[in-house]
Design a protein around this motif. Structure first.
Motif, short mmCIF file in Angstrom:
data_model
loop_
_atom_site.label_atom_id
_atom_site.label_comp_id
_atom_site.label_asym_id
_atom_site.label_seq_id
_atom_site.Cartn_x
_atom_site.Cartn_y
_atom_site.Cartn_z
N GLU A 210 0.39 -1.54 -0.04
CA GLU A 210 0.18 0.09 0.27
C GLU A 210 0.61 0.71 0.10
O GLU A 210 1.75 1.58 1.13
N VAL A 211 0.91 2.25 -0.62
CA VAL A 211 1.08 3.36 -0.95
C VAL A 211 0.10 4.78 -0.62
O VAL A 211 -0.80 4.48 -1.52
N HIS A 212 0.73 5.77 0.01
CA HIS A 212 -0.47 6.20 0.25
C HIS A 212 0.54 7.88 0.56
O HIS A 212 1.57 8.48 0.93
N GLY A 213 -0.21 8.96 -0.33
CA GLY A 213 0.74 9.79 -0.57
C GLY A 213 0.06 10.72 -1.67
O GLY A 213 -1.20 10.69 -2.32
N ASN A 214 0.44 12.21 -2.26
CA ASN A 214 -0.54 12.84 -3.07
C ASN A 214 1.25 12.78 -3.54
O ASN A 214 0.79 13.81 -5.12
N ILE A 215 2.40 12.33 -3.82
CA ILE A 215 3.72 12.73 -4.66
C ILE A 215 3.59 11.88 -5.76
O ILE A 215 4.31 10.41 -5.19
N LYS A 216 3.74 12.17 -7.10
CA LYS A 216 3.91 11.18 -7.92
C LYS A 216 4.90 10.87 -8.75
O LYS A 216 5.87 11.48 -7.82
N PRO A 217 5.77 9.46 -9.05
CA PRO A 217 6.60 8.82 -9.45
C PRO A 217 7.27 10.13 -10.28
O PRO A 217 6.64 10.57 -11.15
N ASP A 218 8.86 10.01 -9.83
CA ASP A 218 8.89 11.42 -11.22
C ASP A 218 9.47 10.66 -12.85
O ASP A 218 8.75 9.27 -12.65
N ALA A 219 10.29 10.74 -13.83
CA ALA A 219 10.30 9.81 -15.18
C ALA A 219 11.72 9.03 -15.01
O ALA A 219 11.02 8.15 -15.16
N ASN A 220 12.21 8.52 -13.67
CA ASN A 220 13.28 7.46 -13.09
C ASN A 220 11.70 6.83 -12.95
O ASN A 220 11.89 5.27 -12.64
N GLY A 221 11.23 7.09 -11.32
CA GLY A 221 10.08 6.07 -10.64
C GLY A 221 9.17 5.75 -11.85
O GLY A 221 8.89 4.29 -11.89
N LEU A 222 8.79 6.20 -13.42
CA LEU A 222 7.47 6.09 -13.88
C LEU A 222 8.91 5.10 -15.09
O LEU A 222 7.73 3.57 -15.19
N LYS A 223 10.10 4.46 -14.64
CA LYS A 223 10.21 3.50 -15.69
C LYS A 223 10.50 2.42 -15.14
O LYS A 223 9.98 0.89 -15.30
N PHE B 211 3.86 21.53 6.92
CA PHE B 211 5.00 22.62 7.57
C PHE B 211 6.01 22.11 7.07
O PHE B 211 7.55 23.32 6.85
N GLU B 212 6.42 20.66 6.11
CA GLU B 212 7.72 20.66 4.91
C GLU B 212 8.14 20.78 4.02
O GLU B 212 9.09 21.73 3.34
N GLN B 213 6.37 21.15 3.55
CA GLN B 213 6.36 21.85 2.04
C GLN B 213 4.93 23.21 1.79
O GLN B 213 3.93 23.07 1.94
N PRO B 214 4.92 24.09 3.55
CA PRO B 214 4.75 25.36 2.92
C PRO B 214 4.45 25.70 1.78
O PRO B 214 3.38 27.03 1.50
N HIS B 215 4.91 26.19 0.43
CA HIS B 215 4.24 26.53 -0.71
C HIS B 215 3.10 25.39 -1.55
O HIS B 215 3.20 25.59 -2.35
N ASN B 216 3.00 24.06 -0.95
CA ASN B 216 2.77 23.18 -2.36
C ASN B 216 1.67 22.45 -1.35
O ASN B 216 1.36 21.29 -1.41
N ALA B 217 0.85 23.15 -0.92
CA ALA B 217 -0.51 22.68 -0.52
C ALA B 217 -1.35 22.22 -0.84
O ALA B 217 -2.19 21.10 -0.99
N ILE B 218 -2.04 22.78 -2.08
CA ILE B 218 -1.95 21.94 -3.26
C ILE B 218 -2.76 20.44 -3.80
O ILE B 218 -2.47 19.78 -3.66
N GLN B 219 -0.23 20.73 -4.12
CA GLN B 219 -0.15 18.83 -4.75
C GLN B 219 -0.10 18.44 -3.43
O GLN B 219 -0.18 17.19 -3.80
N ILE B 220 -0.13 18.67 -2.17
CA ILE B 220 -0.63 17.69 -1.11
C ILE B 220 -0.84 17.09 -0.97
O ILE B 220 -1.36 16.26 0.07
N GLY B 221 -2.50 17.52 -1.38
CA GLY B 221 -4.16 17.17 -1.60
C GLY B 221 -4.98 18.08 -0.54
O GLY B 221 -5.72 17.61 -0.24
N ILE B 222 -4.26 19.06 -0.20
CA ILE B 222 -5.17 20.01 0.50
C ILE B 222 -6.16 21.09 -0.44
O ILE B 222 -5.43 21.39 -1.36
#
Length: 329
Positions: free
Chosen positions: A78-91, A257-268
């Protein structure tokens, strides 16, 4: 392949490869996850969970998928979060899908916008695996889902009762399920529920839901949070769903707290960003270090894997989110 919630429920036992489930319906997400976990336990499938807080965490996921323990034949991650793999992760994802026919990668995401659904990540999984949208847009969809919940409780509703229930709760599936549980408990000898039984049970009901709990927690309203929590417990809300709410709010606050400028990206949600920012300003970030362990303790207590009281631990988490420590360290 795209599936809806009901179709996904029927394919749980045969699931393998890569699955994405995404949406903002906690009832549907929890039901699916409970179904997967029950199936894995019955078939002795090894289960692991990873929470993604950075792109690099995906390396750990794919490494784990390629390394079974000595005592397992199959693995479910099970993987939980809202950060998707980069190009290497897609490979790595493509390689896993092409060369691993038995394990399951189950990716649990919050609701996605249209641009995310068109991303390469979703396209790869949709072409080679399964994507499940946890939505119930139309009244007939919501009634179909709630019919399944009623069947689990051994009750049926006549046409007028269904109309009243759907109108009473509008789009809130979780609240509607709680009402079904309440009417089933109140009238255990009646299988065909009429509108009179529903009205008798629910006309004075406060109708608190886990959404109300989230709002009170973010506002730091300790007294209201405790009131709503106690109501949910008394109303028979499953501990796992309350934990889902506590876990979601704690994880989002830690990520913000760790990514204060990425609220939308993390799922808020955009309309909720200011609430999370205000919550961060009143909380002590040092307490965040204790939250993952507390969530694991609650999960273990709910599953009977420890002797701790899950309700007491959840009260502690409510206090933490409101900035009130119930116990000293």
């Amino acid at each position: 392949m795209k599936l809806d919630y009901v179709q996904a429920l029927k394919r749980i036992t045969e699931a393998c490869g890569a699955w994405i489930i995404h949406g903002q319906e906690p009832l549907l997400e929890q039901n699916l996850l409970d179904g997967f976990r029950k199936s894995w336990q019955q078939h002795e499938v090894e289960r692991q969970r990873y929470d993604i807080s950075s792109v690099n965490d995906w390396k750990n996921v794919f490494n784990a998928l390629n390394s079974l323990s000595l005592f397992s034949q199959q693995l479910a991650i099970e993987v939980h979060g809202n950060i998707k793999p980069d190009a290497n992760g897609l490979k790595l994802l493509k390689h896993y899908i092409q060369h691993n026919e038995h394990n399951l990668l189950l990716i649990v995401l919050p609701k996605q916008d249209s641009s995310s659904l068109k991303s390469a990540f979703f396209q790869v999984v949709e072409a080679n695996g399964v994507v499940v949208s946890l939505t119930a847009t139309y009244p007939q969809d919501r009634q179909k889902i709630l019919n399944l919940e009623a069947e689990k409780l051994g009750i049926q509703l006549d046409h007028d009762a269904w109309q009243w229930l759907m109108q009473h709760h509008e789009h809130n599936l979780l609240a509607a399920k709680n009402s079904l549980m309440r009417v089933a408990d109140t009238f255990p000898d009646i299988q065909k529920i009429q509108i009179e039984q529903l009205y008798a049970c629910l006309q004075d009901q406060s109708r608190y839901t886990t959404y109300d709990l989230s709002d009170a927690l973010l506002a730091g309203n300790f007294a209201q949070s405790i009131k709503i929590y106690q109501y949910l417990i008394a109303a028979g809300e499953p501990d796992s769903l309350i934990l889902w709410t506590l876990n979601k709010e704690m994880r989002l606050l830690m990520q913000l707290f760790e990514q204060p400028h990425n609220a939308i990206q993390i799922g808020i949600w955009k309309t909720k960003v200011s609430q999370y920012q205000q919550a961060l300003r009143r909380l002590n970030p040092r307490q965040f270090l204790l939250w993952p362990e507390l969530l694991l303790r609650i999960d273990a207590a709910i599953k009977g894997m420890s002797k701790e009281n899950s309700e007491h631990l959840m009260l502690q988490a409510v206090g933490e989110l409101c900035g009130n420590r119930l116990f000293s360290s």
